[in-house]
Scaffold this motif. Structure first.
Motif, short mmCIF file in Angstrom:
data_model
loop_
_atom_site.label_atom_id
_atom_site.label_comp_id
_atom_site.label_asym_id
_atom_site.label_seq_id
_atom_site.Cartn_x
_atom_site.Cartn_y
_atom_site.Cartn_z
N PRO A 85 42.37 26.90 11.64
CA PRO A 85 43.69 26.83 10.68
C PRO A 85 45.11 27.44 11.76
CG PRO A 85 42.52 28.98 10.37
CD PRO A 85 41.49 27.88 11.14
N ALA A 86 45.98 26.77 11.76
CA ALA A 86 46.99 27.29 12.57
C ALA A 86 48.02 28.17 12.03
CB ALA A 86 47.93 25.88 12.98
N ASP A 87 48.92 28.85 12.48
CA ASP A 87 49.79 29.75 11.98
C ASP A 87 50.44 29.00 10.85
OD1 ASP A 87 49.31 31.47 14.16
OD2 ASP A 87 50.98 30.89 15.22
N GLY A 88 50.56 29.72 9.58
CA GLY A 88 51.38 29.27 8.51
C GLY A 88 50.27 28.51 7.60
N PHE A 89 49.04 28.61 8.09
CA PHE A 89 47.99 27.97 7.11
C PHE A 89 48.28 28.36 5.88
CE2 PHE A 89 43.80 28.05 5.01
CZ PHE A 89 43.49 26.78 5.26
N THR A 90 48.25 27.12 4.86
CA THR A 90 48.27 27.49 3.49
C THR A 90 46.85 26.60 2.71
OG1 THR A 90 50.66 27.86 3.47
CG2 THR A 90 49.65 27.26 1.26
N ALA A 91 46.28 27.38 2.03
CA ALA A 91 45.06 26.43 1.52
C ALA A 91 45.66 25.73 0.40
CB ALA A 91 43.80 27.36 1.12
N SER A 92 44.99 24.29 0.14
CA SER A 92 45.45 23.70 -1.06
C SER A 92 44.16 23.20 -1.83
CB SER A 92 45.96 22.20 -0.61
OG SER A 92 45.31 21.71 0.07
N ALA A 93 43.02 23.84 -1.25
CA ALA A 93 41.74 23.65 -2.13
C ALA A 93 40.67 24.58 -1.61
CB ALA A 93 41.27 22.06 -2.03
N SER A 94 39.94 24.85 -2.20
CA SER A 94 38.84 25.68 -1.79
C SER A 94 37.48 25.56 -2.62
CB SER A 94 39.06 27.18 -1.84
OG SER A 94 39.13 27.73 -3.45
N VAL A 95 36.34 25.81 -1.81
CA VAL A 95 34.87 25.89 -2.57
C VAL A 95 34.05 26.92 -1.99
CG1 VAL A 95 34.32 24.51 -0.50
CG2 VAL A 95 33.11 24.19 -2.49
N GLU A 96 33.35 27.37 -2.99
CA GLU A 96 32.51 28.65 -2.71
C GLU A 96 31.00 27.92 -2.81
OE1 GLU A 96 32.79 31.82 -5.69
OE2 GLU A 96 34.65 32.40 -5.09
N VAL A 97 30.21 28.56 -1.68
CA VAL A 97 29.07 27.76 -1.42
C VAL A 97 28.20 29.19 -1.24
CG1 VAL A 97 27.44 26.64 0.22
CG2 VAL A 97 29.83 25.97 -0.08
N ARG A 98 27.29 29.20 -2.16
CA ARG A 98 26.32 30.32 -2.38
C ARG A 98 24.95 30.14 -1.45
NH1 ARG A 98 25.45 35.73 -2.96
NH2 ARG A 98 23.31 36.15 -3.47
N LEU A 99 24.72 31.15 -0.27
CA LEU A 99 23.87 30.75 0.64
C LEU A 99 22.80 32.04 0.36
CD1 LEU A 99 25.86 30.08 3.82
CD2 LEU A 99 24.76 28.39 1.98
N SER A 100 21.81 32.15 0.95
CA SER A 100 20.56 32.57 0.85
C SER A 100 21.05 34.34 0.87
CB SER A 100 19.20 32.57 1.94
OG SER A 100 19.76 32.63 3.30
N GLU A 101 21.96 34.68 1.86
CA GLU A 101 22.37 36.07 2.15
C GLU A 101 23.53 36.41 1.36
OE1 GLU A 101 20.19 38.47 3.59
OE2 GLU A 101 18.91 36.94 3.32
N GLY A 102 24.20 35.33 0.80
CA GLY A 102 25.74 35.64 0.47
C GLY A 102 26.47 34.45 0.23
N THR A 103 27.82 34.72 -0.15
CA THR A 103 28.63 33.35 -0.46
C THR A 103 29.73 33.23 0.64
OG1 THR A 103 28.34 33.81 -2.89
CG2 THR A 103 30.38 32.44 -2.28
N VAL A 104 30.05 32.06 1.00
CA VAL A 104 30.91 31.52 1.92
C VAL A 104 32.03 31.01 1.20
CG1 VAL A 104 31.51 30.26 3.84
CG2 VAL A 104 29.42 31.65 4.06
N VAL A 105 33.39 31.20 1.35
CA VAL A 105 34.18 30.57 0.79
C VAL A 105 34.93 29.82 1.84
CG1 VAL A 105 36.60 30.86 -0.20
CG2 VAL A 105 34.54 32.37 -0.72
N VAL A 106 35.09 28.47 1.55
CA VAL A 106 35.89 27.52 2.54
C VAL A 106 37.02 26.98 1.84
CG1 VAL A 106 35.58 25.35 3.90
CG2 VAL A 106 33.56 26.75 3.22
N GLU A 107 38.32 27.46 2.48
CA GLU A 107 39.55 27.11 2.16
C GLU A 107 40.23 25.90 2.91
OE1 GLU A 107 41.96 30.83 0.48
OE2 GLU A 107 40.80 31.30 2.45
N LEU A 108 40.53 24.98 2.35
CA LEU A 108 41.02 23.86 3.07
C LEU A 108 42.77 23.53 2.94
CD1 LEU A 108 38.25 23.08 1.56
CD2 LEU A 108 38.15 21.24 3.75
N ASP A 109 43.22 22.93 3.91
CA ASP A 109 44.83 22.60 3.89
C ASP A 109 44.58 21.01 3.85
OD1 ASP A 109 47.24 21.85 3.70
OD2 ASP A 109 47.80 22.78 5.80
N THR A 110 44.62 20.23 2.49
CA THR A 110 44.41 18.85 2.52
C THR A 110 45.87 18.03 2.54
OG1 THR A 110 44.22 19.01 0.00
CG2 THR A 110 42.20 19.13 1.34
#
Length: 229
Positions: free
Chosen positions: A198-223
Motif C-alpha cells: 500500500p502507498a501513502d494515502g491507501f484507502t481500502a474499498s474491500a476486505s476479506v477475513e481468512v481464518r488460519l490455524s493460529e489466528g485470523t488475517v484481514v486483507v484490505e484491498l484498494d480496488t
C-alpha cells in the motif's frame, strides 16, 4: 506431462543440477515442507508397489507431483529465487531427481528424457531407486505452508468475486500475520495473490477475513483503480 516438463524446464533455466542440500536449519519453510512431503510420498509409493497396489502408488505420486510440487513449490521457488535464496535450485533438483525416478515405471519416455537432461546420467533404467532421505516432515513448516496456501487461495477467490482480472496487481494491507504465524510467508502471499504494497494515502474499498490455524488475517484491498466505471 506438460506440468512436469515445464517444472523441469524452469529448474534447468535457473541452473538446477544435483547438489548437496544445506542443513535443515538453512532451508525455508517451503523447502522443509516439500522435502518432507517427498519422503512421505516415496514411502507410500514404495509400500503400495510392494503390495501390488499400483493405482494407489500412481495416485499418491500424481497428487504430489501436480498438486504440491508443480502447483505450489515451483511457484514458491520463483519467489525464493527473486529473493536470492540460492539453495532453491538444489532443492528443485533433488525433488525432481527423486520424483522422475518414482514416476519412471508409469511415464518411462517423458521421465527418461527429463531426468537425463537434468542430471546428465546415462539412463533411468539403470539409476538407483530413491532411498529414504532422512527428511521428516517439519510440522511447523507444514502448518505455515498450509496457512499460506489457504490465505492465497481465499484472496484469489475474493478477487475473482470482485471481478478482478487474474494477475492484476492490487494494493493491499494485511493485518494479523504475526498472530497467525505466517509473517515469514508475506513475500509468497504478496506474489502469489498478486498484491502490491500500500502507498501513502491507501484507502481500502474491500476486505476479506481468512481464518488460519493460529489466528485470523484481514486483507484490505484498494480496488478503486482496477474497475473501469
Amino acid at each position: 506431462a506438460t506440468k512436469l516438463f515445464n517444472a523441469t524446464k524452469f529448474a534447468l533455466m535457473n541452473g538446477a543440477s544435483p547438489a548437496p542440500l544445506p542443513d535443515a536449519c538453512e532451508l525455508t519453510d517451503a523447502d522443509r515442507w516439500i522435502l518432507g512431503r517427498l519422503e512421505e510420498v516415496r514411502a507410500e509409493a514404495d509400500a503400495a508397489l510392494e503390495a501390488y497396489e499400483f493405482s494407489r502408488a500412481c495416485e499418491a505420486l500424481y497428487h504430489f507431483a501436480w498438486d504440491e510440487f508443480c502447483d505450489w513449490y515451483v511457484e514458491l521457488a520463483k519467489v525464493q529465487l527473486s529473493q536470492g535464496v540460492m539453495h532453491t535450485t538444489a532443492v528443485l533438483a533433488a525433488v525432481l531427481d527423486a520424483l522422475l525416478k518414482l514416476l519412471h515405471p508409469v511415464m518411462p519416455f517423458v521421465t527418461e528424457t527429463l531426468w537425463t537432461t537434468l542430471t546428465g546420467g546415462e539412463s533411468l533404467g539403470i539409476a538407483d531407486w530413491p532411498a529414504p532421505s532422512g527428511f521428516a516432515l517439519d510440522s511447523v513448516a507444514a502448518r505455515r505452508v498450509a496457512d499460506m496456501q489457504k490465505l492465497v487461495t481465499e484472496v484469489r477467490r475474493f478477487r475473482s468475486d470482485q471481478g478482478l482480472a487474474d494477475r492484476q496487481r492490487v494494493p493491499a494491507r494485511l493485518s494479523g500475520l504475526d498472530v497467525a504465524d505466517v509473517q515469514s510467508q508475506l513475500p509468497a502471499v504478496t506474489a502469489l495473490a498478486w498484491l502490491t504494497e500500500p502507498a501513502d494515502g491507501f484507502t481500502a474499498s474491500a476486505s476479506v477475513e481468512v481464518r488460519l490455524s493460529e489466528g485470523t488475517v484481514v486483507v484490505e484491498l484498494d480496488t478503486s483503480g482496477t474497475v473501469d466505471v
